[in-house]
Write a protein that holds these residues in place. Structure first.
Motif, PDB file in Angstrom:
ATOM      1  N   GLU A  94      -5.908  -1.378  19.447  1.00  0.00           N
ATOM      2  CA  GLU A  94      -7.096  -1.998  19.598  1.00  0.00           C
ATOM      3  C   GLU A  94      -8.190  -1.645  18.523  1.00  0.00           C
ATOM      4  OE1 GLU A  94      -8.098  -4.132  21.911  1.00  0.00           O
ATOM      5  OE2 GLU A  94      -6.062  -4.237  22.541  1.00  0.00           O
ATOM      6  N   ALA A  95      -7.937  -0.303  17.891  1.00  0.00           N
ATOM      7  CA  ALA A  95      -9.157   0.062  16.873  1.00  0.00           C
ATOM      8  C   ALA A  95      -8.829  -0.747  15.813  1.00  0.00           C
ATOM      9  CB  ALA A  95      -9.030   1.379  16.744  1.00  0.00           C
ATOM     10  N   GLY A  96      -9.539  -1.415  14.985  1.00  0.00           N
ATOM     11  CA  GLY A  96      -9.280  -2.309  14.032  1.00  0.00           C
ATOM     12  C   GLY A  96      -8.241  -3.625  14.381  1.00  0.00           C
ATOM     13  N   GLN A  97      -8.137  -3.875  15.291  1.00  0.00           N
ATOM     14  CA  GLN A  97      -7.467  -4.911  15.745  1.00  0.00           C
ATOM     15  C   GLN A  97      -6.007  -5.051  14.990  1.00  0.00           C
ATOM     16  OE1 GLN A  97     -10.387  -8.171  16.070  1.00  0.00           O
ATOM     17  NE2 GLN A  97     -10.518  -7.840  18.188  1.00  0.00           N
ATOM     18  N   GLN A  98      -5.261  -4.061  15.032  1.00  0.00           N
ATOM     19  CA  GLN A  98      -3.780  -3.845  14.162  1.00  0.00           C
ATOM     20  C   GLN A  98      -2.690  -4.304  14.913  1.00  0.00           C
ATOM     21  OE1 GLN A  98      -3.923  -0.008  12.534  1.00  0.00           O
ATOM     22  NE2 GLN A  98      -5.469  -0.520  10.858  1.00  0.00           N
ATOM     23  N   ILE A  99      -1.747  -5.120  14.454  1.00  0.00           N
ATOM     24  CA  ILE A  99      -0.391  -5.332  14.907  1.00  0.00           C
ATOM     25  C   ILE A  99       0.585  -4.509  14.058  1.00  0.00           C
ATOM     26  CG2 ILE A  99       1.113  -7.291  15.414  1.00  0.00           C
ATOM     27  CD1 ILE A  99      -0.922  -9.228  14.942  1.00  0.00           C
ATOM     28  N   TRP A 100       1.155  -3.532  14.684  1.00  0.00           N
ATOM     29  CA  TRP A 100       2.218  -2.835  14.176  1.00  0.00           C
ATOM     30  C   TRP A 100       3.550  -3.430  14.335  1.00  0.00           C
ATOM     31  CZ3 TRP A 100       0.804   2.777  16.138  1.00  0.00           C
ATOM     32  CH2 TRP A 100      -0.290   3.187  15.595  1.00  0.00           C
ATOM     33  N   LEU A 101       4.216  -3.355  13.038  1.00  0.00           N
ATOM     34  CA  LEU A 101       5.656  -3.942  13.035  1.00  0.00           C
ATOM     35  C   LEU A 101       6.602  -3.060  12.472  1.00  0.00           C
ATOM     36  CD1 LEU A 101       4.218  -6.993  11.058  1.00  0.00           C
ATOM     37  CD2 LEU A 101       4.840  -6.993  13.614  1.00  0.00           C
ATOM     38  N   GLY A 102       7.915  -3.280  12.824  1.00  0.00           N
ATOM     39  CA  GLY A 102       9.079  -2.410  12.216  1.00  0.00           C
ATOM     40  C   GLY A 102       9.921  -3.429  11.581  1.00  0.00           C
ATOM     41  N   GLY A 139       0.024  -8.029  10.214  1.00  0.00           N
ATOM     42  CA  GLY A 139       0.756  -6.864  10.789  1.00  0.00           C
ATOM     43  C   GLY A 139       1.112  -5.947   9.943  1.00  0.00           C
ATOM     44  N   LEU A 140       1.341  -4.688  10.141  1.00  0.00           N
ATOM     45  CA  LEU A 140       1.716  -3.728   9.132  1.00  0.00           C
ATOM     46  C   LEU A 140       3.005  -2.890   9.531  1.00  0.00           C
ATOM     47  CD1 LEU A 140       0.552  -1.258   7.180  1.00  0.00           C
ATOM     48  CD2 LEU A 140      -0.485  -0.211   8.989  1.00  0.00           C
ATOM     49  N   VAL A 141       3.664  -2.808   8.587  1.00  0.00           N
ATOM     50  CA  VAL A 141       4.748  -1.824   8.510  1.00  0.00           C
ATOM     51  C   VAL A 141       4.752  -0.754   7.744  1.00  0.00           C
ATOM     52  CG1 VAL A 141       7.313  -1.893   8.285  1.00  0.00           C
ATOM     53  CG2 VAL A 141       6.424  -3.963   8.450  1.00  0.00           C
ATOM     54  N   GLY A 180       5.315 -11.868  -1.306  1.00  0.00           N
ATOM     55  CA  GLY A 180       5.455 -13.141  -1.060  1.00  0.00           C
ATOM     56  C   GLY A 180       6.906 -13.590  -0.399  1.00  0.00           C
ATOM     57  N   SER A 181       7.890 -12.534  -0.513  1.00  0.00           N
ATOM     58  CA  SER A 181       8.991 -12.815   0.213  1.00  0.00           C
ATOM     59  C   SER A 181       8.765 -12.651   1.545  1.00  0.00           C
ATOM     60  CB  SER A 181       9.994 -11.627  -0.373  1.00  0.00           C
ATOM     61  OG  SER A 181       9.602 -10.340   0.164  1.00  0.00           O
ATOM     62  N   SER A 182       9.757 -13.423   2.402  1.00  0.00           N
ATOM     63  CA  SER A 182      10.028 -13.558   3.854  1.00  0.00           C
ATOM     64  C   SER A 182      10.648 -12.268   4.360  1.00  0.00           C
ATOM     65  CB  SER A 182      10.817 -14.705   4.256  1.00  0.00           C
ATOM     66  OG  SER A 182      10.350 -15.903   3.805  1.00  0.00           O
ATOM     67  N   VAL A 183      10.205 -11.829   5.686  1.00  0.00           N
ATOM     68  CA  VAL A 183      10.913 -10.438   6.021  1.00  0.00           C
ATOM     69  C   VAL A 183      11.002 -10.924   7.523  1.00  0.00           C
ATOM     70  CG1 VAL A 183      10.030  -8.865   4.332  1.00  0.00           C
ATOM     71  CG2 VAL A 183       8.445  -9.625   6.238  1.00  0.00           C
ATOM     72  N   ASP A 184      11.988 -10.232   8.302  1.00  0.00           N
ATOM     73  CA  ASP A 184      12.288 -10.128   9.605  1.00  0.00           C
ATOM     74  C   ASP A 184      11.431  -8.796  10.085  1.00  0.00           C
ATOM     75  OD1 ASP A 184      13.465 -12.600   9.765  1.00  0.00           O
ATOM     76  OD2 ASP A 184      15.295 -11.833   9.762  1.00  0.00           O
ATOM     77  N   VAL A 185      10.673  -8.837  11.175  1.00  0.00           N
ATOM     78  CA  VAL A 185      10.097  -7.730  11.398  1.00  0.00           C
ATOM     79  C   VAL A 185       9.896  -7.912  13.055  1.00  0.00           C
ATOM     80  CG1 VAL A 185       8.520  -7.439   9.570  1.00  0.00           C
ATOM     81  CG2 VAL A 185       7.777  -8.841  11.593  1.00  0.00           C
ATOM     82  N   TRP A 218       0.881  -1.183   0.042  1.00  0.00           N
ATOM     83  CA  TRP A 218       0.027  -0.026   0.019  1.00  0.00           C
ATOM     84  C   TRP A 218       0.997   1.399  -0.052  1.00  0.00           C
ATOM     85  CZ3 TRP A 218      -5.119   0.055  -0.532  1.00  0.00           C
ATOM     86  CH2 TRP A 218      -5.683  -1.142  -0.364  1.00  0.00           C
ATOM     87  N   PRO A 219       0.588   2.412  -0.284  1.00  0.00           N
ATOM     88  CA  PRO A 219       1.293   3.494  -0.445  1.00  0.00           C
ATOM     89  C   PRO A 219       1.825   4.131   0.829  1.00  0.00           C
ATOM     90  CG  PRO A 219      -0.768   4.003  -1.706  1.00  0.00           C
ATOM     91  CD  PRO A 219      -1.041   2.602  -0.884  1.00  0.00           C
ATOM     92  N   PHE A 220       1.154   3.429   1.930  1.00  0.00           N
ATOM     93  CA  PHE A 220       1.661   3.939   3.170  1.00  0.00           C
ATOM     94  C   PHE A 220       2.428   2.807   4.143  1.00  0.00           C
ATOM     95  CE2 PHE A 220      -2.695   2.179   3.281  1.00  0.00           C
ATOM     96  CZ  PHE A 220      -2.422   1.066   4.189  1.00  0.00           C
ATOM     97  N   GLY A 221       2.680   1.820   3.462  1.00  0.00           N
ATOM     98  CA  GLY A 221       3.512   0.443   4.060  1.00  0.00           C
ATOM     99  C   GLY A 221       2.985  -0.873   3.376  1.00  0.00           C
ATOM    100  N   ILE A 222       3.443  -1.902   4.221  1.00  0.00           N
ATOM    101  CA  ILE A 222       3.193  -3.190   3.891  1.00  0.00           C
ATOM    102  C   ILE A 222       2.385  -3.947   4.828  1.00  0.00           C
ATOM    103  CG2 ILE A 222       5.216  -3.456   2.147  1.00  0.00           C
ATOM    104  CD1 ILE A 222       6.468  -4.874   4.406  1.00  0.00           C
ATOM    105  N   PHE A 223       1.707  -4.726   4.193  1.00  0.00           N
ATOM    106  CA  PHE A 223       0.893  -5.779   5.416  1.00  0.00           C
ATOM    107  C   PHE A 223       1.838  -7.138   5.344  1.00  0.00           C
ATOM    108  CE2 PHE A 223      -2.477  -2.688   4.738  1.00  0.00           C
ATOM    109  CZ  PHE A 223      -2.976  -2.603   5.930  1.00  0.00           C
ATOM    110  N   VAL A 224       1.893  -7.740   6.325  1.00  0.00           N
ATOM    111  CA  VAL A 224       2.750  -8.895   6.639  1.00  0.00           C
ATOM    112  C   VAL A 224       2.063 -10.089   7.197  1.00  0.00           C
ATOM    113  CG1 VAL A 224       4.993 -10.085   7.778  1.00  0.00           C
ATOM    114  CG2 VAL A 224       4.928  -7.391   6.743  1.00  0.00           C
ATOM    115  N   THR A 225       1.747 -11.358   6.682  1.00  0.00           N
ATOM    116  CA  THR A 225       1.256 -12.448   7.413  1.00  0.00           C
ATOM    117  C   THR A 225       2.149 -13.004   8.409  1.00  0.00           C
ATOM    118  OG1 THR A 225       1.844 -13.927   5.619  1.00  0.00           O
ATOM    119  CG2 THR A 225      -0.611 -13.064   5.592  1.00  0.00           C
ATOM    120  N   LEU A 226       1.857 -13.188   9.581  1.00  0.00           N
ATOM    121  CA  LEU A 226       2.749 -13.861  10.361  1.00  0.00           C
ATOM    122  C   LEU A 226       2.239 -15.424  10.764  1.00  0.00           C
ATOM    123  CD1 LEU A 226       2.573 -10.909  12.768  1.00  0.00           C
ATOM    124  CD2 LEU A 226       4.384 -11.341  11.374  1.00  0.00           C
TER     125      LEU A 226
END
Length: 95
Positions: free
Chosen positions: A77-85, A43-45, A65-70, A28-36
């Motif tokens: 809480e709002a939207g039940q989001q996991i923030w990653l870096g 999660g969102l970076v 599709g690539s593996s990433v360390d986060v 997305w323009p603001f970051g990437i979504f990551v499946t854990l």
């Protein structure tokens, strides 16, 4: 296999500062979504959480599709989001 843990159970089982390996699911323009692995919430970076110095652009995103360390930064809480870096400093300090 996706774990059917509730949001509360996931918050209790994952600790802020933990290093995780995930897979890039979306750009997305603001970051990437990551499946854990084993977690049904993505999660969102965000752009500021990629680099210690300099600006990140969407053209520098890791491929879908690539593996990433986060690192787990927070739960929102709002939207039940996991923030990653992905900053090198965050990865070096993670557990």
């Amino acid at each position: 296999m996706i774990n059917e843990q509730s949001w509360d159970e996931i918050q209790k089982s994952l600790k802020v500062g933990t290093k995780l390996e995930g897979v890039v699911a979306k750009h997305w323009p603001f970051g990437i979504f990551v499946t854990l692995p084993g977690i049904k919430f993505m999660g969102l970076v965000e752009l500021p959480d990629f680099k210690d110095e300099g600006d990140m652009t969407s053209s520098e995103y890791p491929a879908v599709g690539s593996s990433v360390d986060v690192v787990l930064l927070a739960f929102k809480e709002a939207g039940q989001q996991i923030w990653l870096g992905r900053k090198p400093s965050q990865l070096n300090q993670s557990k």
